[in-house]
Design a protein around this motif. Structure first.
Motif, PDB file in Angstrom:
ATOM      1  N   VAL A  15       0.412  -1.088  -0.350  1.00 27.82           N
ATOM      2  CA  VAL A  15      -0.470   0.318   0.694  1.00 27.82           C
ATOM      3  C   VAL A  15       0.802   1.072  -0.071  1.00 27.82           C
ATOM      4  CG1 VAL A  15      -0.052   0.087   2.206  1.00 27.82           C
ATOM      5  CG2 VAL A  15      -1.607   0.577   0.774  1.00 27.82           C
ATOM      6  N   HIS A  16       2.082   1.676   0.910  1.00 23.08           N
ATOM      7  CA  HIS A  16       3.183   2.277   0.071  1.00 23.08           C
ATOM      8  C   HIS A  16       3.808   2.687  -1.136  1.00 23.08           C
ATOM      9  CE1 HIS A  16       3.156   1.149   4.558  1.00 23.08           C
ATOM     10  NE2 HIS A  16       3.253   2.369   5.077  1.00 23.08           N
ATOM     11  N   LEU A  17       3.523   1.768  -1.939  1.00 18.87           N
ATOM     12  CA  LEU A  17       3.979   2.648  -3.113  1.00 18.87           C
ATOM     13  C   LEU A  17       2.875   3.107  -3.926  1.00 18.87           C
ATOM     14  CD1 LEU A  17       4.747  -1.477  -4.244  1.00 18.87           C
ATOM     15  CD2 LEU A  17       6.121   0.096  -4.427  1.00 18.87           C
ATOM     16  N   PRO A  18       1.478   2.997  -4.120  1.00 24.02           N
ATOM     17  CA  PRO A  18       0.562   3.799  -4.756  1.00 24.02           C
ATOM     18  C   PRO A  18       0.544   4.832  -3.992  1.00 24.02           C
ATOM     19  CG  PRO A  18      -0.673   1.874  -3.292  1.00 24.02           C
ATOM     20  CD  PRO A  18       1.011   1.154  -3.413  1.00 24.02           C
ATOM     21  N   ILE A  19       0.464   4.793  -2.632  1.00 18.70           N
ATOM     22  CA  ILE A  19       0.444   6.619  -1.926  1.00 18.70           C
ATOM     23  C   ILE A  19       1.626   7.117  -2.414  1.00 18.70           C
ATOM     24  CG2 ILE A  19       0.773   7.741   0.159  1.00 18.70           C
ATOM     25  CD1 ILE A  19      -0.164   4.546   1.291  1.00 18.70           C
ATOM     26  N   GLY A  20       3.001   6.514  -1.895  1.00 19.51           N
ATOM     27  CA  GLY A  20       4.135   7.392  -2.497  1.00 19.51           C
ATOM     28  C   GLY A  20       4.458   7.880  -4.174  1.00 19.51           C
ATOM     29  N   ILE A  21       3.760   7.081  -5.133  1.00 21.70           N
ATOM     30  CA  ILE A  21       3.504   6.809  -6.306  1.00 21.70           C
ATOM     31  C   ILE A  21       2.985   8.258  -6.747  1.00 21.70           C
ATOM     32  CG2 ILE A  21       4.062   6.230  -8.229  1.00 21.70           C
ATOM     33  CD1 ILE A  21       5.540   3.543  -7.861  1.00 21.70           C
ATOM     34  N   LEU A  22       1.763   8.221  -6.391  1.00 21.40           N
ATOM     35  CA  LEU A  22       0.762   8.346  -6.497  1.00 21.40           C
ATOM     36  C   LEU A  22       0.633  10.475  -6.673  1.00 21.40           C
ATOM     37  CD1 LEU A  22      -2.296   6.260  -6.735  1.00 21.40           C
ATOM     38  CD2 LEU A  22      -1.262   7.315  -8.456  1.00 21.40           C
ATOM     39  N   LEU A  23       1.112  10.367  -5.186  1.00 21.20           N
ATOM     40  CA  LEU A  23       1.062  11.265  -4.085  1.00 21.20           C
ATOM     41  C   LEU A  23       2.805  12.197  -5.491  1.00 21.20           C
ATOM     42  CD1 LEU A  23       1.126  11.370  -0.797  1.00 21.20           C
ATOM     43  CD2 LEU A  23      -0.290  12.641  -1.839  1.00 21.20           C
ATOM     44  N   PHE A  24       3.907  12.229  -5.165  1.00 15.78           N
ATOM     45  CA  PHE A  24       4.613  11.642  -6.435  1.00 15.78           C
ATOM     46  C   PHE A  24       4.755  12.429  -7.706  1.00 15.78           C
ATOM     47  CE2 PHE A  24       7.921  11.067 -10.077  1.00 15.78           C
ATOM     48  CZ  PHE A  24       9.388  12.419  -9.625  1.00 15.78           C
ATOM     49  N   ALA A  25       3.662  11.568  -8.231  1.00 16.34           N
ATOM     50  CA  ALA A  25       2.548  12.230 -10.010  1.00 16.34           C
ATOM     51  C   ALA A  25       2.203  13.697  -9.259  1.00 16.34           C
ATOM     52  CB  ALA A  25       1.705  10.900 -10.482  1.00 16.34           C
ATOM     53  N   ALA A  26       1.382  13.543  -8.402  1.00 16.11           N
ATOM     54  CA  ALA A  26       0.871  14.651  -8.330  1.00 16.11           C
ATOM     55  C   ALA A  26       1.816  16.143  -8.176  1.00 16.11           C
ATOM     56  CB  ALA A  26      -0.055  14.865  -7.640  1.00 16.11           C
ATOM     57  N   ALA A  27       2.814  15.999  -7.273  1.00 18.81           N
ATOM     58  CA  ALA A  27       4.067  16.723  -7.062  1.00 18.81           C
ATOM     59  C   ALA A  27       4.617  16.941  -8.778  1.00 18.81           C
ATOM     60  CB  ALA A  27       4.735  16.247  -5.903  1.00 18.81           C
ATOM     61  N   LEU A  28       5.183  16.414  -9.643  1.00 20.83           N
ATOM     62  CA  LEU A  28       5.486  16.548 -10.362  1.00 20.83           C
ATOM     63  C   LEU A  28       5.248  16.703 -11.571  1.00 20.83           C
ATOM     64  CD1 LEU A  28       8.636  14.990 -12.345  1.00 20.83           C
ATOM     65  CD2 LEU A  28       6.418  13.708 -13.198  1.00 20.83           C
ATOM     66  N   MET A  29       3.360  17.268 -11.532  1.00 25.26           N
ATOM     67  CA  MET A  29       2.745  17.986 -11.673  1.00 25.26           C
ATOM     68  C   MET A  29       1.992  19.479 -12.372  1.00 25.26           C
ATOM     69  SD  MET A  29      -0.942  15.867 -12.543  1.00 25.26           S
ATOM     70  CE  MET A  29      -1.898  17.201 -12.948  1.00 25.26           C
ATOM     71  N   LEU A  30       2.804  19.477 -10.124  1.00 25.04           N
ATOM     72  CA  LEU A  30       2.689  20.829  -9.381  1.00 25.04           C
ATOM     73  C   LEU A  30       4.384  21.600 -10.496  1.00 25.04           C
ATOM     74  CD1 LEU A  30       1.804  22.816  -7.950  1.00 25.04           C
ATOM     75  CD2 LEU A  30       2.596  22.172  -6.005  1.00 25.04           C
ATOM     76  N   PHE A  31       5.398  20.534 -10.031  1.00 23.82           N
ATOM     77  CA  PHE A  31       6.974  21.235 -10.396  1.00 23.82           C
ATOM     78  C   PHE A  31       6.794  21.529 -12.138  1.00 23.82           C
ATOM     79  CE2 PHE A  31      10.866  20.246 -12.777  1.00 23.82           C
ATOM     80  CZ  PHE A  31      12.111  20.981 -12.094  1.00 23.82           C
ATOM     81  N   GLY A  32       5.775  20.741 -12.775  1.00 20.73           N
ATOM     82  CA  GLY A  32       6.392  21.168 -14.255  1.00 20.73           C
ATOM     83  C   GLY A  32       5.334  22.886 -14.308  1.00 20.73           C
ATOM     84  N   LYS A  33       3.765  22.993 -13.959  1.00 28.28           N
ATOM     85  CA  LYS A  33       3.770  23.956 -14.282  1.00 28.28           C
ATOM     86  C   LYS A  33       4.144  25.248 -13.214  1.00 28.28           C
ATOM     87  CE  LYS A  33      -1.611  25.870 -13.064  1.00 28.28           C
ATOM     88  NZ  LYS A  33      -1.326  25.736 -14.525  1.00 28.28           N
ATOM     89  N   ILE A  34       5.068  24.605 -12.347  1.00 29.10           N
ATOM     90  CA  ILE A  34       6.047  26.278 -11.804  1.00 29.10           C
ATOM     91  C   ILE A  34       7.244  26.301 -12.880  1.00 29.10           C
ATOM     92  CG2 ILE A  34       7.378  27.049  -9.846  1.00 29.10           C
ATOM     93  CD1 ILE A  34       4.777  25.563  -8.280  1.00 29.10           C
ATOM     94  N   ALA A  35       7.456  25.585 -12.652  1.00 27.73           N
ATOM     95  CA  ALA A  35       9.169  25.829 -13.892  1.00 27.73           C
ATOM     96  C   ALA A  35       8.698  25.992 -15.125  1.00 27.73           C
ATOM     97  CB  ALA A  35      10.041  24.533 -13.507  1.00 27.73           C
ATOM     98  N   LYS A  36       7.895  25.471 -15.408  1.00 25.03           N
ATOM     99  CA  LYS A  36       7.501  25.599 -16.771  1.00 25.03           C
ATOM    100  C   LYS A  36       7.969  24.202 -17.148  1.00 25.03           C
ATOM    101  CE  LYS A  36       5.710  30.485 -17.239  1.00 25.03           C
ATOM    102  NZ  LYS A  36       4.094  29.950 -16.661  1.00 25.03           N
TER     103      LYS A  36
END
Length: 480
Positions: A15-36
């Protein structure tokens, strides 16, 4: 011996794998938007991987829930929020153009699922305390002061002491150290300790409380077992009871394990105030096996006899094969040998033990591919008192030899292929006290014959019925 149900035990790991990976995916989206930055492919991969492991975790979680040890209502919420997380993750993976909307909802639902998962594993209020906890984890329980009331009658002044040991002392200890695994949200072994009715009822292995006798009460005796023992409570790695908390449980049971307030008259002499005291625990209470008869009398007598020191070269060979060797007591040359972590187990591994057959008192082969031909090497282990052969490949032919071991007291045959024919041979075992037969090929008729032939042998079959999922109706004595 593998079974499908054991996959459920992988749920806390998976269960820790999807929690970490999905949160990382959301964080990566945020990073891409901020850093363009262009991170579209990485984001898609992360959402896909996270969703895959989410579905895998849901499957393992469903199998784990079938044990009946968890609160069904809380399990249902955790289960559906977990499935919803996996479903939303799938939508987020495919909906590239409008990904932010399902991604945000997924993170919210994932947090809810994680919250209920934490409650199931660690108890309610684990993530967000409700402010009602009587004790913080790790804080030693301090007994409440007895209420002493002065009463005057024709003979003068008397003192009346009102004590409620269970409510003021015992319940806070159980809440701090036991409720995580034994309450409404989680019932390990079918046991709940969060009310009088459930404590008296016991678990799937029977009663845990014998009023007036701490030594025979599993609620206390299991607390004093060495942490390496499978029955030790709380389990190894969990916060253990302090010396004061152990004394509280011991004192309460010794005094009769009352769940009610007690009133007693105190004879006062002079101006001395009565003080409630707890009975002392034995020295080194963390390993206080002297407080209860943890070791069988026969084994205790055996350990008192001198024995030659084991051959160090043999010990080194065994340790090289990852055999865990533990001295039975400080300064003793008697050993407990555990093969659970042994790699590449083979017949030669068992043969190596023959050089220290006089020193080995306890032997554990749990889960190893031990065969009848391996058991034959134990014929000279005259000092062996406990033998664990659960989930091995032995058959009835091994029991004929084991029945000849003069000091064998505990024999675990869980998950083996032994039948009634082999069971009958154990009737000739001179000092056998307990035999475990869960998930074997024995029948009730064969077990009954053994019990008639040897009523002194305790046969554990694991056939007790688990409590039904909704046990919250058992509240007969809660208000007392």
């Amino acid at each position: 011996m593998f079974n499908v149900g054991s996959i459920g035990h992988l749920h806390p790991l998976l269960v820790h794998l999807p929690i970490g990976i999905l949160l990382f995916a959301a964080a990566l989206m945020l990073f891409g938007k901020i850093a363009k930055a262009e991170v579209g492919q990485a984001v898609s991969f992360a959402w896909g991987a996270g969703t895959f492991f989410a579905f895998l975790s849901c499957g393992a979680g469903w199998l784990l829930a079938q044990s009946g040890e968890y609160d069904p209502d809380m399990v249902q919420i955790h289960q559906w929020t977990g499935l919803l997380t996996a479903g939303l993750g799938t939508i987020t993976f495919f909906m590239v153009k409008y990904r932010w909307v399902p991604a945000t909802i997924t993170v919210i639902v994932l947090s809810i699922a994680g919250h209920y998962g934490g409650n199931l594993t660690h108890g309610e209020g684990y993530l967000f305390s409700n402010g009602e906890e009587a004790l913080q984890a790790g804080e030693p329980a301090v007994p409440s002061e007895d209420k002493v009331v002065a009463v005057t009658d024709s003979t003068g002044k008397k003192l009346i002491r009102r004590t409620f040991i269970y409510r003021d002392q015992v319940a806070p200890v159980l809440k701090a150290k036991c409720y995580n695994c034994h309450s409404a949200s989680k019932k390990k072994g079918g046991l709940r300790l969060d009310s009088e009715a459930f404590i008296r009822k016991g678990g799937k292995n029977g009663s845990v409380l014998v009023a007036g006798n701490p030594a025979r009460s599993k609620l206390f005796s299991y607390l004093l077992l060495p942490e390496g023992d499978d029955r030790h409570m709380p389990p190894k790695g969990k916060l253990q009871l302090s010396r004061q908390e152990l004394a509280i449980i011991q004192n309460w049971i010794q005094r009769g394990a009352s769940f009610k307030e007690e009133i007693e008259e105190i004879l006062q002499s002079g101006d001395d105030q009565p003080v409630a005291t707890l009975p002392p625990l034995p020295a080194d209470s963390s390993h206080a096996t002297a407080a209860i008869p943890q070791e069988p009398e026969l084994e205790a007598a055996l350990l008192s006899k001198p024995v030659n020191a084991p051959d160090q070269q043999i010990l080194q060979r065994l340790k090289a094969q990852h055999v865990s060797l533990t001295k039975m007591s400080s300064g003793s040359d008697y050993l407990s040998a555990n093969f659970v972590n042994t790699r590449d187990f083979n017949a030669e591994t068992v043969q190596t033990l023959q050089g220290i057959q006089n020193q080995v008192v306890r032997l554990r082969f749990t889960g190893q591919p031990v065969k009848d031909s391996d058991v034959k090497h134990l014929a000279q282990f005259k000092n062996l008192t406990r033998l664990n052969l659960e989930n091995t490949q032995i058959t009835d032919s091994s029991l004929e030899l084991l029945a000849t071991l003069p000091n064998l007291e505990h024999l675990n045959l869980y998950g083996t292929s032994v039948t009634d024919e082999g069971l009958a041979r154990l009737a000739g075992s001179p000092n056998l006290k307990v035999v475990y037969l869960w998930q074997t090929k024995t029948t009730p008729e064969g077990i009954s014959r053994l019990r008639k032939a040897r009523p002194d042998i305790k046969v554990e079959t694991g056939t007790q019925q688990l409590a039904k999922p909704d046990t919250n109706k058992v509240q007969l004595n809660d208000s007392k």
